[in-house]
Design an enzyme around this catalytic site. Structure first.
Site, short mmCIF file in Angstrom:
data_model
loop_
_atom_site.label_atom_id
_atom_site.label_comp_id
_atom_site.label_asym_id
_atom_site.label_seq_id
_atom_site.Cartn_x
_atom_site.Cartn_y
_atom_site.Cartn_z
N GLY A 277 -5.36 -2.40 14.58
CA GLY A 277 -4.92 -3.44 15.51
C GLY A 277 -3.73 -4.21 14.99
O GLY A 277 -3.46 -5.33 15.45
N LYS A 278 -2.99 -3.61 14.05
CA LYS A 278 -1.85 -4.31 13.46
C LYS A 278 -0.62 -4.27 14.37
O LYS A 278 0.26 -5.14 14.27
CB LYS A 278 -1.52 -3.71 12.09
CG LYS A 278 -2.62 -3.94 11.07
CD LYS A 278 -2.33 -3.22 9.76
CE LYS A 278 -3.45 -3.48 8.73
NZ LYS A 278 -3.21 -2.73 7.47
N ILE A 279 -0.53 -3.25 15.21
CA ILE A 279 0.50 -3.22 16.23
C ILE A 279 -0.16 -2.88 17.56
O ILE A 279 -1.26 -2.32 17.59
CB ILE A 279 1.63 -2.21 15.92
CG1 ILE A 279 1.11 -0.78 15.85
CG2 ILE A 279 2.36 -2.58 14.64
CD1 ILE A 279 2.21 0.25 15.73
#
Length: 331
Positions: A277-279
Site C-alpha cells: 500500500g506504499k503507492i
C-alpha cells in the site's frame, strides 16, 4: 540529432530509444505529471554521496524552483552541505590514490572526491553546540535543521535554501552521520539531564505522517534507496494505521544502480511497493537504472527548460505549532 538543441529535446528524444534512455524519459514523464498536479506534495528521498558527487547545486535548485516540497535525506548529505556552507570544499581526487598516504596527511576520500579531515572535525565541533534560536530541549530533526539552516549565510546551501523556502528537511537516521557525532559531543558534555538536546525521531515520524494525511495527493522521487526511500515509502501504511486512511503515493520515480534480485530496498520495485500500500493501485511510476550524478542533472535540467511548468507551480507552505501541522497553504 541536429534538431536536439536543449536537454529538454534530448530527454524527449529518448522516448523513441530503448533500455535505460527510454526509462529516463519515463521518469521525466512522471516528474512532469506530479509537477502538473496542483494538489501534489512531492517528497524527495536523497541517499548516496550526492553532495561530494557534485549534486549540491542541483538539489538546491530543486528546492528554490519549487520542484520538491519535502526533503528526506541521509545525515551525511546534509553534513556535506554544511561542510561547504561554512567555506570548506570537496576536491577532485582519484580512486587510484594511496589511501595510507591520505590517512597520514589527514585527507579523507569519498570515492574520487577528497576532503580535509581537520576541516571535517571543525564542522563537527560547530555542530556540538545548540544553534541559537532553538529554545526547545526535545525536537524533531526537522525543527533542529530548520533552525540550523536559518543560521547559515551561504545562499547556495541546500539547508539554507530549504529553511528560507519553508521546505521541511527530515533526517530519520541523524545519528548515522557526522551531525550525530557532533550532537554526541554535546550529550557527553552535559552535567545535568536538563541540559543538552534530544532529537526525537518518533516526533519526526508523527510530523511527516501529518504532511501525508493533509496532502490530497503525493509524489515521491527516490535517489538511491536506504532509509530515505523507506521513510517516504512507509507513509502509506502509516497513514492507514494512524489515520485509518489508505493513502499510497500517486506518482513515483526512482534513480538507482541496484536491482531487485538482491532483495534490498534500493532495488525494490514499485510493483512490490503496491503489495504494502506504499503507492496507489493506479499510480504513475518509473525507474531508471543509472548513476544519479548523470540522471538527476539531465532530469532537472530538462524540467527547468519548461518554464511555464515551474512558474505555475505554487510553493507549499507548512504551518507548524510545535509538532502539530496546522495547515498546508499554497502560495
Amino acid at each position: 540529432m541536429t534538431q536536439t538543441r536543449t536537454l529538454h529535446d534530448l530527454i524527449q528524444g529518448f522516448q523513441h530509444t530503448s533500455f535505460q534512455s527510454r526509462n529516463l524519459y519515463k521518469c521525466f514523464e512522471v516528474f512532469q505529471r506530479m509537477l502538473s498536479d496542483p494538489t501534489c506534495i512531492i517528497f524527495l528521498g536523497l541517499s548516496g554521496a550526492m553532495i561530494p558527487g557534485g549534486m549540491r547545486r542541483v538539489i538546491r535548485d530543486m528546492i528554490e524552483r519549487r520542484l520538491i516540497d519535502v526533503l528526506v535525506s541521509t545525515g551525511a548529505n546534509i553534513f556535506h552541505d554544511l561542510f561547504e556552507s561554512v567555506g570548506y570544499r570537496h576536491y577532485v581526487g582519484s580512486v587510484e590514490g594511496d589511501d595510507d598516504a591520505l590517512r597520514k596527511h589527514r585527507i579523507v576520500r569519498v570515492y574520487d572526491a577528497l576532503m580535509d579531515d581537520t576541516e571535517i572535525n571543525r564542522v563537527i565541533a560547530f555542530l556540538s553546540e545548540i544553534p541559537k534560536g532553538l529554545e526547545e530541549k526535545v525536537v524533531s530533526s526537522r525543527r533542529y535543521l530548520e533552525v540550523l539552516g536559518n543560521r547559515l549565510k551561504d545562499d547556495q546551501s541546500i539547508l539554507k535554501t530549504a529553511s528560507r523556502s519553508g521546505v521541511p528537511v527530515f533526517v530519520p537516521a541523524l545519528c548515522d552521520s557526522s551531525i550525530g557525532i557532533g550532537l554526541t559531543f554535546l550529550h557527553a558534555r552535559k552535567k545535568d539531564p536538563s541540559e543538552g538536546l534530544i532529537i526525537d525521531q518518533i516526533q519526526d515520524n508523527f510530523e511527516i505522517a501529518q504532511i501525508k494525511r493533509m496532502a490530497k495527493t503525493t509524489g515521491a522521487i527516490y535517489i538511491g534507496g536506504g532509509v530515505p526511500k523507506n521513510y517516504i515509502q512507509q507513509l502509506g501504511p502509516v497513514s492507514e494505521l494512524l489515520f485509518k486512511r489508505e493513502s499510497g503515493h500517486r506518482y513515483a520515480f526512482q534513480v538507482t544502480t541496484d536491482d531487485p534480485k538482491w532483495g534490498g530496498l534500493s532495488g525494490c520495485t514499485f510493483e512490490e511497493a503496491k503489495s504494502w500500500g506504499k503507492i496507489e493501485k493506479t499510480s504513475a511510476y518509473a525507474a531508471v537504472y543509472m548513476d544519479a550524478t548523470i540522471a538527476l542533472p539531465l532530469l532537472v535540467g530538462a524540467i527547468l527548460q519548461e518554464p511555464k511548468l515551474c512558474q505555475k507551480r505554487k510553493r507549499r507552505q507548512f504551518l507548524w505549532e510545535g509538532d502539530r501541522l496546522q495547515s498546508i497553504r499554497f502560495v
